[in-house]
Design a protein around this motif. Structure first.
Motif, PDB file in Angstrom:
ATOM      1  N   HIS A  58     -16.979  22.890  51.871  1.00 35.07           N
ATOM      2  CA  HIS A  58     -18.354  22.869  51.371  1.00 35.07           C
ATOM      3  C   HIS A  58     -18.659  24.125  50.558  1.00 35.07           C
ATOM      4  O   HIS A  58     -19.273  24.047  49.485  1.00 35.07           O
ATOM      5  CB  HIS A  58     -19.334  22.757  52.539  1.00 35.07           C
ATOM      6  CG  HIS A  58     -19.128  21.546  53.391  1.00 35.07           C
ATOM      7  ND1 HIS A  58     -19.115  20.265  52.873  1.00 35.07           N
ATOM      8  CD2 HIS A  58     -18.933  21.412  54.725  1.00 35.07           C
ATOM      9  CE1 HIS A  58     -18.925  19.394  53.842  1.00 35.07           C
ATOM     10  NE2 HIS A  58     -18.803  20.067  54.978  1.00 35.07           N
ATOM     11  N   ASP A  67     -16.110  24.720  57.219  1.00 33.10           N
ATOM     12  CA  ASP A  67     -17.093  24.983  56.157  1.00 33.10           C
ATOM     13  C   ASP A  67     -16.425  25.313  54.821  1.00 33.10           C
ATOM     14  O   ASP A  67     -17.106  25.358  53.788  1.00 33.10           O
ATOM     15  CB  ASP A  67     -18.000  26.157  56.545  1.00 33.10           C
ATOM     16  CG  ASP A  67     -18.897  25.841  57.728  1.00 33.10           C
ATOM     17  OD1 ASP A  67     -19.180  24.649  57.957  1.00 33.10           O
ATOM     18  OD2 ASP A  67     -19.326  26.789  58.423  1.00 33.10           O
ATOM     19  N   GLU A  71     -16.799  23.982  47.266  1.00 36.94           N
ATOM     20  CA  GLU A  71     -17.400  23.023  46.325  1.00 36.94           C
ATOM     21  C   GLU A  71     -18.561  23.667  45.570  1.00 36.94           C
ATOM     22  O   GLU A  71     -18.686  23.508  44.347  1.00 36.94           O
ATOM     23  CB  GLU A  71     -17.887  21.787  47.075  1.00 36.94           C
ATOM     24  CG  GLU A  71     -18.471  20.722  46.156  1.00 36.94           C
ATOM     25  CD  GLU A  71     -18.886  19.465  46.909  1.00 36.94           C
ATOM     26  OE1 GLU A  71     -18.949  18.402  46.271  1.00 36.94           O
ATOM     27  OE2 GLU A  71     -19.150  19.557  48.131  1.00 36.94           O
TER      28      GLU A  71
END
Length: 215
Positions: A82, A79, A85
């Motif tokens: 993500h 994770d 980001e």
């Protein structure tokens, strides 16, 4: 006369109590959430506890299974990309906004926090360093004066902190990571939005790089 501030609801109290223990891994990934214990500890019935757990599930901190119960979610290193980001996109924008929108009272608060960093947190006390990191981020998010953005920022910072907690025993220089907030706080206090955004991007990228170096 100051407007009256309503005390947090029972569900909010339960949410905050469980959330911070999940974030700091006091409740370990995969551990069951004991509703009866929570009710007894907090002195409340099952309804606010279950409302809190539903909210925590929406924030990916717990997961509920039919007929099995509710459990703390695992911390998946997959994770990281993500989460990073989202943070690389939102956090620089938020700190730039904080530099522009912070009230005089906000700037006093941030100045006090910066003063505490100057005193320093014991380098070996990783739990206290992580709590300080959380407190700094949440104080900055409040200066944005956008409750929707603030909620989103807190949510992803919580997920990032759980990853920190897993790797912090192997991470050198945690105190230095927290000390990086000193120039960032200064930029916000002085209203330098561009510098605040640049320092934030560097800070978030540094977090991701430090974790990836251990994988």
């Amino acid at each position: 006369m100051n407007p009256q501030v309503n005390p947090p609801s029972l569900a909010e109290q339960a949410y905050l109590f469980v959330r911070d223990r999940l974030v700091m891994l006091d409740i370990r990934p995969g551990d069951p959430i004991n509703e009866e214990w929570l009710g007894t500890t907090l002195g409340m019935g099952r309804t606010p506890i279950r409302e809190a757990l539903k909210r925590l599930e929406s924030e990916r901190l717990v997961v509920a299974y039919p007929r099995r119960g509710t459990f703390a979610t695992d911390v998946n290193i997959s994770d990281l990309a993500h989460i990073s980001e989202v943070r690389r996109t939102l956090e620089p924008m938020a700190t730039a906004a904080a530099a522009e929108r912070a009230t005089a009272a906000d700037r006093v608060t941030l100045t006090e926090l910066r003063g505490r960093l100057d005193v320093g947190v014991p380098a070996g006390d990783n739990a206290e360093l992580l709590r300080t990191d959380l407190a700094l981020h949440r104080a900055i998010y409040r200066c944005v004066h956008n409750p929707f953005l603030e909620d989103t920022l807190i949510r992803y910072d919580n997920l990032a902190t759980r990853i920190w907690c897993v790797f912090v025993p192997r991470l050198p220089g945690m105190a230095g990571h927290v000390d990086e907030h000193v120039p960032l706080l200064t930029a916000i206090i002085e209203g330098d939005a561009e510098k605040a955004a640049a320092l934030t991007l560097e800070h978030v990228a540094g977090f991701e790089a430090a974790i990836r170096a251990l994988i």
